[in-house]
Design a protein around this motif. Sequence first.
Motif, PDB file in Angstrom:
ATOM      1  N   UNK A   1       0.808  -1.217   0.000  1.00  0.00           N
ATOM      2  CA  UNK A   1       0.000   0.000   0.000  1.00  0.00           C
ATOM      3  C   UNK A   1       0.843   1.270   0.000  1.00  0.00           C
ATOM      4  N   UNK A   2       1.906   1.292   0.821  1.00  0.00           N
ATOM      5  CA  UNK A   2       2.727   2.498   0.958  1.00  0.00           C
ATOM      6  C   UNK A   2       3.943   2.511   0.032  1.00  0.00           C
ATOM      7  N   UNK A   3       4.109   1.444  -0.724  1.00  0.00           N
ATOM      8  CA  UNK A   3       5.136   1.369  -1.778  1.00  0.00           C
ATOM      9  C   UNK A   3       6.544   1.714  -1.263  1.00  0.00           C
ATOM     10  N   UNK A   4       6.913   1.144  -0.097  1.00  0.00           N
ATOM     11  CA  UNK A   4       8.258   1.405   0.427  1.00  0.00           C
ATOM     12  C   UNK A   4       8.993   0.118   0.820  1.00  0.00           C
ATOM     13  N   UNK A   5       8.631  -0.980   0.171  1.00  0.00           N
ATOM     14  CA  UNK A   5       9.260  -2.265   0.490  1.00  0.00           C
ATOM     15  C   UNK A   5      10.762  -2.260   0.202  1.00  0.00           C
TER      16      UNK A   5
ATOM     17  N   UNK B   1      12.907  -0.235   1.029  1.00  0.00           N
ATOM     18  CA  UNK B   1      13.660   0.243   2.196  1.00  0.00           C
ATOM     19  C   UNK B   1      13.895  -0.895   3.194  1.00  0.00           C
ATOM     20  N   UNK B   2      13.038  -1.906   3.164  1.00  0.00           N
ATOM     21  CA  UNK B   2      13.073  -2.979   4.167  1.00  0.00           C
ATOM     22  C   UNK B   2      13.984  -4.123   3.735  1.00  0.00           C
ATOM     23  N   UNK B   3      14.747  -4.635   4.704  1.00  0.00           N
ATOM     24  CA  UNK B   3      15.583  -5.818   4.473  1.00  0.00           C
ATOM     25  C   UNK B   3      14.927  -7.071   5.054  1.00  0.00           C
ATOM     26  N   UNK B   4      14.514  -6.967   6.321  1.00  0.00           N
ATOM     27  CA  UNK B   4      13.867  -8.087   7.018  1.00  0.00           C
ATOM     28  C   UNK B   4      12.773  -7.553   7.932  1.00  0.00           C
TER      29      UNK B   4
ATOM     30  N   UNK C   1      14.932   7.120   7.862  1.00  0.00           N
ATOM     31  CA  UNK C   1      13.737   7.892   7.513  1.00  0.00           C
ATOM     32  C   UNK C   1      13.276   7.531   6.115  1.00  0.00           C
ATOM     33  N   UNK C   2      11.983   7.342   5.982  1.00  0.00           N
ATOM     34  CA  UNK C   2      11.415   7.001   4.678  1.00  0.00           C
ATOM     35  C   UNK C   2       9.941   7.400   4.678  1.00  0.00           C
ATOM     36  N   UNK C   3       9.350   7.561   3.513  1.00  0.00           N
ATOM     37  CA  UNK C   3       7.953   8.028   3.427  1.00  0.00           C
ATOM     38  C   UNK C   3       6.967   7.095   4.144  1.00  0.00           C
TER      39      UNK C   3
ATOM     40  N   UNK D   1      15.248  -0.995  13.233  1.00  0.00           N
ATOM     41  CA  UNK D   1      16.663  -1.361  13.328  1.00  0.00           C
ATOM     42  C   UNK D   1      17.335  -0.996  12.007  1.00  0.00           C
ATOM     43  N   UNK D   2      18.301  -0.086  12.073  1.00  0.00           N
ATOM     44  CA  UNK D   2      18.984   0.402  10.873  1.00  0.00           C
ATOM     45  C   UNK D   2      20.158  -0.504  10.544  1.00  0.00           C
TER      46      UNK D   2
END
Length: 442
Positions: free
Chosen positions: A177-181, A183-186, A208-210, A232-233
């Motif tokens: 939905x938010x189209x920010x996958x 940015x994610x690793x796990x 930081x991400x939308x 967790x960065x």
Amino acid sequence: MKKNEHVNGICCGYTKDGHGVVKIDGFPLFVKGMLENEEGELVITMVKKSYGYARLLNLHKTSAERVKPVCPLAKQCGGCQLQHMSYKEQLRYKKQKVQDVIDRIAKLDLKVEDVLGMEHQLYYRNKGQIPVGLKNNIVQTGFYRINSNEIIDMNTCLIQSERINTVLAVMKELLVSYENASVFRHLLIKDGFHTGEVMVVWITRKKNFPHKEDMVKELVDRLPFVKSIVLNLNTREDNVILGKEEEVLYGQSFITDTIHGLKFHISSKSFYQVNPVQTEVLYGKALEFCEIKGNETILDMYCGVGTISMFLAQKAKKVIGIEIVEQAIKNAKENALNNGISNIEFVCSDAASYAKKLSEENMKPDIIVVDPPRKGCDQITLDSIVKMSPQRIVYVSCDPATLARDLRILEDSGYHCIKVQPVDMFPFSHHIENVAQLIKNK
């Protein structure tokens, strides 16, 4: 014997990973998915100097212990290796796996106890560590294909708790939905089985991400049992999952769960056994093997968040827990305070270094409990344990081979292994936990 050659053979046993072993004129071939006493046609896929690998083409004789895998992704996913085995056969194989290393590596004249198994083998895990990726701009969440970095997309895992599966499904919807996958690793999801509290850790490439705040709000609104969300960065380029920097986005930095009436704080990085039902069995057996009378001082090495330590402290005079992970020690101290346990001390240190320090100070604990990582105890730790000369050693292990290696060293250093008790913490996988009891020779 050559690659691509076709042969017929009978499976005569299992490797440590649960593959079938077929011997052709005495030459062993390892065959994934073949059960003992099955006969079949194989194609050889790799030949090495003293062994080879083959793929099962056709079964001519099928074992009565062969069952249909409960998961449709069982053959592709690397998470479960034994879904084609009946549970009875899994337990038999795991006992033999432990017995083999006790005979071959430890060289002990000791019969391993029957494996303590689970009544219900599904949805037992309280921790899910799920890779996130994009393939053709489609969000994928799942586990890696065997021997690969390719994600097998899935929405439900039959060995993860149902709450973890629910969180995963909602998180996948949010990522779409938010189209920010990207940015994610796990996703790391921890479930307090007895309290119902859930922690969700977003392991991301950016801090930081939308829509970060929108995702937090929607996740909590839809799933009120989520009590902690942590970012967790991790900007590393290797396979290490968790980074060093964290930010609490919602709730606290921990969730709470209970084992045997004791409350435990669990953070993102603290070690906590993944099967809460069998954890009680495992720790109960460790407590039994300690044979505590009430006046003992016990050293608990690799104590994690203090689970075993607090089991022991309920019966012993004093317990000292050692753990290298700072956050785990912080949680352990909080856990002791929350449970009103005062006869316990936690130390943040490398186990080997602190054990050496204690031995040099001539400390003499009555009992030492060790629960090391898969690599087992190093020589410094074992030497220090022997120098401290406890009357009993209880060794909790997640790797039979390193357990056997260390038992041999301890046997040669004045101790005698009385029992090895396997506990099945991981149904459908080839992993097996063990508790060993050693006493000092008189």
